[in-house]
Structure formats: C-alpha cells, structure tokens
Enzyme design. Structure first.
Site, mmCIF file in Angstrom:
data_model
loop_
_atom_site.group_PDB
_atom_site.id
_atom_site.type_symbol
_atom_site.label_atom_id
_atom_site.label_comp_id
_atom_site.label_asym_id
_atom_site.label_seq_id
_atom_site.Cartn_x
_atom_site.Cartn_y
_atom_site.Cartn_z
ATOM 1 N N SER A 148 -0.962 6.323 -2.589
ATOM 2 C CA SER A 148 0.340 6.350 -1.932
ATOM 3 C C SER A 148 1.461 6.303 -2.970
ATOM 4 C CB SER A 148 0.437 5.206 -0.917
ATOM 5 O OG SER A 148 1.601 5.308 -0.142
ATOM 6 N N ASP A 298 6.564 10.604 -0.379
ATOM 7 C CA ASP A 298 5.754 9.940 -1.391
ATOM 8 C C ASP A 298 4.609 10.863 -1.812
ATOM 9 O OD1 ASP A 298 4.164 9.800 0.857
ATOM 10 O OD2 ASP A 298 3.588 7.704 0.566
ATOM 11 N N ASP A 300 1.367 11.274 -1.407
ATOM 12 C CA ASP A 300 0.398 11.868 -0.480
ATOM 13 C C ASP A 300 1.043 12.337 0.809
ATOM 14 O OD1 ASP A 300 0.781 9.156 0.311
ATOM 15 O OD2 ASP A 300 -1.071 9.211 1.460
ATOM 16 N N ASP A 302 2.748 10.837 3.320
ATOM 17 C CA ASP A 302 2.730 10.173 4.625
ATOM 18 C C ASP A 302 4.030 9.407 4.885
ATOM 19 O OD1 ASP A 302 2.230 8.062 2.888
ATOM 20 O OD2 ASP A 302 0.417 7.373 3.898
#
Length: 572
Positions: A148, A298, A300, A302
């Site tokens: 993340s 961010d 990734d 999400d």
C-alpha cells in the site's frame, strides 16, 4: 546482547533449506549487526487476517521468498483440503514496489507446485482489478503483492477469497492455522509451468467497462471538466487515465514526473494521498492550468486523495470522510432520481469513520452497516446481505467502493466517480466543495482528524499494547468538560453507559479498539494498527453551519477543538 533464542532461530537460516544468498545475509548479521539480527528474528512475520506486510529482507520477521512461500503453502493446503476433487485456480497481481514482480512469480510457483492453476497478470495492476479478476475468472483465491502506502523498504501480501473480498471469518482463522503449521523445509517451490497462464488486456477491458458502468450517471458534458491526475509512481497509471478516457473525460492532465512506476517513489516523502505533501506537484499543475479537480492514488490504487476549489478558488484537499460523505450522498441521490430508492438499499462504513454517513443514510431512509476497520468487513457486509442493494461504502482512510463488482477499496472507479460528481456540479453552476457545505448546513458540520504514534521494534510493540491497556484500565471520564457517555470496548464487545452504568453487547467481531462518545458529540477512538508499528487516535467533533460564508470560521473552531482534545488526553 543477542539472546540464545535469537541465535538458534537465525542459525536455522544457515541450513540447506535456504539459498546461498540468504545464508550469506544472515551470517553477516550474526557476525556484524546483533541489533538488526534481533529485529529480524525476535518474532515471525505474522500472517494476519488480511495477509502480511513488512520490511523486506532475510529472516522470520521480514518479507522474503521464504515467508511468502510459507504463507502460500499454507493457503494451498487450505484450498486443497476444503475443495476436494476440484480443479483449483488463483489470480495474482503485483504493484510497483521493489521485488513485487519477483515475489509474484515465487507465489505463483508455490501454487503451481501444489497443483493449483495460476492466472498471473503480465505486468503491474491495481488492487481493485485483482479483486474484480477473482470473480471474473471464477478463481478460488487471489493474491496481490503490495505494501500500500508504506515506505519503499516494505512489501506485502494480501489474500482474497473466491468472492473477491479479503478473507474473513471463519476462513481467515483456518488459513492462519494452516500457515502456522508449515515449516520452511516443507514449502514446494518447484513450479509446474503448465499450470501458469499470463493475463492482461482481456481482464483490463472487462474491468474498465464495468468501472465506467458503475461510475457514470446520465448525460453530462464530461469534456468541460479540467482534471489533474497523479499516479504517485504507482499502478493507477495502468487504469485511471484509461477509465476516465473511456467515460468521456478528455481534458485530463497527468503529472508526468510521477507517471512512471518506481518503487523508490523519488518525488515524495510518502506515496500516500492522505498527505498534502504527496499532492504538491499535482496542486502546482492544477493551479497552473486552473483545473477543477485533482486526484492522486497510492501505489496499489486502492486509496485516493481529491482536492477541489474552495470558496476562494484555492485547491482544498478533502479528507477521507468528506470524500465518503459526498460520494454516498451523490450515489443515493442517483438511486432516488432513477426511482430505485425503495428501502432495500444500504451503505456501509467503519467504527472509526464519520458519524455523518449514518446521518445521511437515515435521512434517505436506507440502512447503514457499521463494521470494524477495514474493507474486508465492508465486503463481508455485502455477502451477509444478499437480498439488499449495496450502494457504496467507505472509511476515513481515503477509500471508497461503488457497488459490489469490486470487494475492496477501489480508487479507480472512485476517481471516475469524483470526476462524474464534479462534472454534474459544474453543469449545475456549483462545485463539489459548495455541495459539501450544503450537506453540512442541512445535517451538521462533522469534522474528523487522526494522529498516529509510531513505536518500532520489539520495545515499540510492547509500548503500543501498554498504551491501549492504560486507556482500558483507566477510562476517560470527560473530554473538554463534556462527560463521556459511552465507552465502547470492541475487545470485550461491550458498550457501557458511564452515566447510568448500563452495559450492552456490541454485535461485531472482537477487535482491540476503544471508542469514547461524549454528551456533546465528540468521539475519540484508540486503535493499534494491524499493518504498521503504530497506535492510531481518531477524533470526531460536530458543529453547526448556517451559511457558506461561515465555513472557514466553523472549520477553524472544530480544528481547534480537536487540538484541545489531543492536549487534554496528553497525546501531543
């Protein structure tokens, strides 16, 4: 001084079970760096209810080929035991972090070595697309290699079930048990390449289409909206611009310096769109071209951060709760306009998020499911309510999910929805910020904030546990002169009225969280992070807003109240 237990654990990594490079790294630590050796072996990298996240390197308390292999072997054992005589399959995605691609192949190898078919993305992809792909490909599980928004030295491993949601009870506990049974010498690393299939464009096209289907509403001039977008060196560059273009948003300006995926995240201190600093380059570009909205994701993809023009025309970063409030209100309104608001709808949020989500839902006559922190619980709420229509849901940590085609935070579709809302607002001669103020005028001005206290290492973990133990043993009786009415202890599933002494049961899974509610509407939540060496304190206060021109004054008053609460609780 290194303890005998640490020496014994580390020397096991000098055996033939581990490759020569790993053995050399451990031997060097034994010889030259006892402090680092202790940190790497004082505990095992925990496979928690959502997977693992940690610093990369050799050792039991690190992300590496062997800790990932152990987790995957345990998951393989679980899948095989619980699906006898079934041809099993998994989907694997990875982000831009160092070693993510290599780790993804290691994970794929362990699955195929266990006779499980693998669909592996041919390049980095977003977490929401992985969640979508699990159901699209009818797989039995999914894995995404990501940490993340953590610093560059981190990586991680998130596990998804066949429903595209991060694993939830009872399967999470059962998988953890299987992982804990695995010894490093029992991991099967010898891949069966015949069981590996690379995937890409077909899944991309399907995901992008369903994202557009769920993130756009009616006819509006989308070409009139001027957008700035930054990927912050992450995977969102693979999806967000494509989805915006497919939806008809043509005036999109990308921060080129941050468009190339890079695990060092060289232009930011942290690739976290919650931090204003991370969006400085996007803000500069937005001001240069007079953009209506800017967005950043961010690594990734999400989480998303959004900034819009305030009453003075300056770019203002919305917090996660404000974004969630705007999106929830817009989505419910769209249901209402389409004549589909019939009481079977529901929204979802978490115990640490704004109280205002339930206020909005109550206003429209629909239900709100309030879950523990984390989107796995929001995904579970969808599974637990199969006859109801899930509108959308989110949490304070800059995450939102529209509909149920993705069962995790979805910054791709949320970016599209943010632009859709802004386009509708612009067409109606207003802005998203003005619409937010209108909601505050109608329902009350709710303002939230968060502080995190970091305590690294073995001593830090003990300090964090002691801090929440102290709050539990000595509950706060009043905050800024307002008596605490309720103490909610999710570790013991109790809600106690401190004024009457009455105690009731909280009907959610147990979690190490304390929440205080005062008579004047102030809320304070204490929660150790499940993925970082931090203890987090969430604050919520409420005021009254009568007109747009009072917004700056009321917000300043609420911000000051939060600062006063922090001082009163000795957290400054």
């Amino acid at each position: 001084m290194v303890t005998p237990k640490i020496i014994e654990a580390s020397k096991q990594w000098l055996t033939s079970t581990f490759d020569a490079e790993t053995q050399k790294e451990i031997q060097d630590l034994i010889d030259n760096n006892p402090e680092e050796l202790t940190d790497r072996f004082y505990k095992n990298m925990e496979f928690g209810t959502g997977g693992m996240r940690g610093v990369m390197g050799a050792g039991t308390n690190r992300i590496n080929k062997y800790t990932l292999g152990k987790a995957t072997q345990g998951l393989s054992d679980f899948l095989i035991q619980n699906n006898p005589n079934k041809e099993l399959s998994t989907v694997i995605a990875y982000d831009c972090r160092h070693n993510s691609k290599e780790f993804a192949k290691v994970v794929a190898d362990v699955f195929t070595a266990n006779g499980i078919k693998v669909f592996l993305f041919d390049d980095l992809r977003t977490t929401p697309e992985l969640s979508f792909a699990v159901r699209y490909l009818k797989a039995d599980a999914g894995i995404v290699l990501t940490a993340s928004h953590n610093p560059p030295e981190y990586n991680g491993y998130k596990v998804y079930g066949a429903d595209g949601c991060q694993i939830t009870p009872p399967n999470d506990g059962l998988i953890i048990n299987e992982v804990n049974k695995v010894s490093f010498d029992k991991i099967k690393f010898n891949a069966n390449e015949d069981l590996l299939t690379y995937i890409g464009e077909e899944v991309d096209n399907a995901f992008n289409q369903v994202s557009v289907d769920n993130g756009t509403f009616g006819e509006v001039d989308r070409s009139a909206l001027k957008i700035v977008f930054t990927a912050l060196h992450g995977t969102s560059i693979k999806s967000v611009p494509q989805v915006l273009n497919k939806a008809g948003f043509s005036d999109v300006h990308i921060v080129e310096e941050q468009a190339i995926p890079n695990g060092d995240f060289p232009t930011v201190k942290s690739p976290n769109p919650e931090e204003p600093e991370a969006l400085e380059m996007a803000t500069a570009l937005a001001n240069k071209i007079n953009a209506d909205i800017l967005m950043g994701c961010d690594p990734d993809s999400d989480r998303l951060g959004i900034a819009v023009r305030d009453l003075d025309g300056n770019m203002k970063l919305l917090n996660g709760n404000q974004t969630m409030i705007l999106m929830t209100d817009f989505l419910i309104n769209q249901k209402k306009k389409a004549g589909k608001l019939n009481g079977t709808q529901f929204t979802a949020t978490t115990i640490v998020s704004s109280e205002m989500v339930k206020v909005l839902a109550d206003h429209y006559g629909i239900d709100t499911v309030i879950t523990l922190t984390g989107f796995k619980w929001i995904g579970k709420a969808i599974a637990d309510n199969p006859t109801k229509d899930f509108v959308g849901g989110g949490e304070e940590s800059f995450g939102y999910m529209i509909g149920d085609f993705v069962r995790d935070k979805d910054a791709v579709t949320s970016c599209l929805l943010a632009c859709e809302m802004a386009a509708h607002a612009k067409a109606n001669g207003t802005t998203l910020y003005q619409q937010l103020l209108d909601i505050y005028i109608q329902h009350g001005y709710y303002k939230e904030s968060l502080i995190s206290i970091t305590k690294k290492g073995m001593d830090g973990a003990a300090q964090i546990q002691q801090m929440i133990a102290d709050f539990r043993a000595n509950p706060v009786k009043e905050i800024l002169g307002s008596p605490v009415k309720y103490v909610c202890d999710y570790e013991y599933s109790t809600k106690k009225n401190l004024i009457t002494g009455k105690e009731t049961t909280i009907d959610v899974p147990k979690s190490n969280v304390l929440i205080y509610h005062t008579e004047d509407g102030t809320k304070v939540c204490v929660r150790p992070s499940g993925t970082e060496p931090k203890i987090k304190f969430y604050f919520g206060v409420k005021g009254t807003l009568n007109s747009h021109d009072q917004a700056e004054t009321v917000e300043a008053q609420l911000d000051q109240k939060i600062k006063d609460v922090i001082v009163a609780l000795n957290l400054n």
